[in-house]
Design an enzyme around this catalytic site. Structure first.
Site, PDB file in Angstrom:
ATOM      1  CG  ASP A   1     -30.891  -0.243  25.822  1.00  0.00           C
ATOM      2  OD1 ASP A   1     -30.719  -1.258  26.499  1.00  0.00           O
ATOM      3  OD2 ASP A   1     -31.149   0.869  26.314  1.00  0.00           O
TER       4      ASP A   1
ATOM      5  CD  GLU B   1     -23.754  -4.375  27.293  1.00  0.00           C
ATOM      6  OE1 GLU B   1     -24.627  -4.260  28.182  1.00  0.00           O
ATOM      7  OE2 GLU B   1     -23.761  -5.290  26.451  1.00  0.00           O
TER       8      GLU B   1
END
Ligand code: TRH
Length: 370
Positions: free
Chosen positions: A18, A266
Site C-alpha cells: 500500500d 503488487e
C-alpha cells in the site's frame, strides 16, 4: 481550469504494497515538470520507514522528494484539501476532510488494486455518484492500454540500462547489503543471483533444490523476515544471504541486477516487470482462492510458455514437487534463454503504454472540466 495538486491517502493494511505504491506515485507526481503540490497521508509511519529510511530524519513540515508527508492520525489533522484527493485502495478519507472537499470542489479518485482481469477495463475511469455532489471516479491500474496503466517513472528503462552497464554499480550495491566478498566474486564469475521476496508459504526449498542441481552456484538475496522458514547461509552450492531492507531505488537495482526475481503482491511485481528478467510472482492471497483467478488472467496476458505458466501456478499453490520439477526444467540454458527473452520483450512492450501517473493527471484534468 484549476491547477492540479494532490492529497493521497494511504492506510497500511499489511505488508508494504500500500505504502510502496503510494510513495512511488507521490514522488512521481511531485517530480513532474508542473511541480504539483503533493501531500501523502500515511497511518503507519513505521512500515513506511522500512522502505524509506530517510523518513526518520524528516523534520515535521519539511518535504521529502517534494512530498509533504502527514501522519494520518485519529482525529486527522485539520488541513484544507487539494484539488485532487486520491484514496488508495478504498481507504476512506476522514469524513470532516470529505466535507471540506465539498467546499473546495475537489475531484476524488479511488485508486484501485492492480489486476489483469478483463472486467478491469470496463470499470476503469467509471464515475461513482456521490450524494454530496462531489465528482468521484475509479482509477484502475492495469496491463493494457484501456486501463490506467502501470507506475513507471520517465526514463526508467534507460536508467536501468545505464546502471547495469557499469559492473561496479552492482558490486557496490552487493557490498552495501552485506554480501560477503567471496560470493560477490562468485556472482562476478557467473553465479546466478536470485532475489527472494515472497510470502512465507512460498515453496522456497524447491527453489533451493532446483538451483543446487544447476551447473553454476547461486546466491539468494532474502530480505529480513521474508520466507522465515528458509535458513540463511550455505545450502550446498546455494548461498542464502539475509539482506536488510533497502529503499525503493536500491530495491529496483537489486531486481535489475538479479537473474531471477521472486516477487509478490503488487508493487514488486511491476518493478520486476521493468527489470525485464525472469520472474516468479507470488500473488497476494485472498479468501476462496480469488487470487488464483487473478493469476490466471495475468498469465493469459503474459508471453510465457505453458511450462512457465505451470511453474507460476505451482509456486502459488505451494506444490513443492511440481515446483522442483518445473524449476529444474526452467533453469538450464535451453529453457532459460526463451524465458529471459520473453520477460525482456514484455518489459519493452509494456513500457510503450502510457504510465499510470501521466494517465492519472490527464484524467484528473478532464474530471475537473466535467
Ligand atoms: O509487501 P507486499 O506483499 O504488499 C502487499 C500487496 O501490495 C498486496 O496487493 C496488498 O493487498 C497488500 O500488500 C496489503 O508486496 P509489494 O506490493 O510488492 O510491496 C512491497 C514494497 O516494498 C514495494 O514497494 C517494494 C518495497 N521494498 C523496498 O522498498 N525495499 C525492500 O528491501 C523490500 C524487500 C521491499
Amino acid at each position: 481550469m484549476s491547477r492540479l495538486s494532490f492529497d493521497i491517502f494511504c492506510r497500511v493494511v499489511d505488508n508494504f504494497g500500500d505504502i510502496g505504491v503510494c510513495w512511488r506515485l507521490a514522488r512521481q507526481l511531485a517530480g513532474m515538470p508542473e511541480q504539483y503540490a503533493v501531500r501523502l497521508w500515511v497511518d503507519d509511519l513505521n512500515s513506511f520507514a522500512r522502505i524509506e529510511p530517510r523518513l526518520g530524519g524528516v523534520i515535521p513540515g519539511a518535504l521529502l522528494d517534494g512530498v509533504d508527508i502527514v501522519h494520518w492520525t485519529a482525529p486527522a489533522p485539520d488541513l484544507a484539501p487539494h484539488a485532487v484527493v486520491i484514496e488508495a485502495f478504498a481507504c476512506n478519507p476522514p469524513p470532516p476532510f470529505i466535507a471540506r472537499m465539498r467546499q473546495r470542489d475537489s475531484v476524488w479518485i479511488n485508486l484501485e488494486y492492480l489486476s489483469a482481469e478483463r472486467w478491469v477495463a470496463s470499470c476503469h475511469a467509471m464515475p461513482s455518484k456521490q450524494a454530496n455532489g462531489l465528482r468521484k471516479a475509479f482509477f484502475f491500474p492495469g496491463f493494457t492500454p484501456d486501463t490506467g496503466g502501470l507506475l513507471r517513472e520517465p526514463g526508467l528503462l534507460s536508467r536501468r540500462d545505464a546502471w547495469l552497464a557499469d559492473p561496479l554499480c552492482r558490486t557496490r550495491l552487493l557490498r552495501k547489503i552485506g554480501v560477503p566478498d567471496a560470493h560477490i566474486a562468485s556472482l562476478g564469475e557467473g553465479a546466478r543471483q536470485v532475489l527472494l521476496f515472497s510470502y512465507p508459504d512460498a515453496p522456497a526449498d524447491s527453489l533451493i533444490d532446483a538451483l543446487a542441481a544447476q551447473v553454476e552456484p547461486a546466491v539468494i538475496l532474502a530480505p529480513a523476515g521474508v520466507c522465515p522458514g528458509l535458513s540463511r547461509g550455505q545450502h550446498g552450492p546455494v548461498y542464502v544471504h539475509d539482506m536488510p531492507f533497502v529503499d525503493q531505488a536500491d530495491f529496483d537495482r537489486l531486481l535489475w541486477s538479479s537473474d531471477l526475481n521472486c516477487v509478490r503482491g503488487e508493487d514488486s511485481l511491476v518493478r520486476a516487470l521493468w527489470a525485464g528478467k525472469p520472474l516468479l510472482w507470488h500473488i497476494y492471497p485472498q479468501d476462496d482462492d480469488a487470487h488464483m483467478a487473478k493469476l490466471d488472467a495475468w498469465l493469459a496476458l503474459s508471453p510465457f510458455p505453458p511450462s512457465i505458466s505451470a511453474l507460476m501456478t505451482a509456486w502459488n499453490r505451494g506444490e513443492r514437487d511440481q515446483c522442483r520439477t518445473l524449476l529444474k526444467q526452467a533453469l538450464p540454458p535451453a529453457a532459460w534463454a526463451p524465458w529471459r527473452t520473453a520477460c525482456a520483450s514484455w518489459s519493452r512492450q509494456l513500457s510503450q503504454q502510457q504510465d499510470l501517473a501521466s494517465a492519472l493527471t490527464r484524467f484528473c484534468l478532464e474530471l475537473q472540466k466535467s
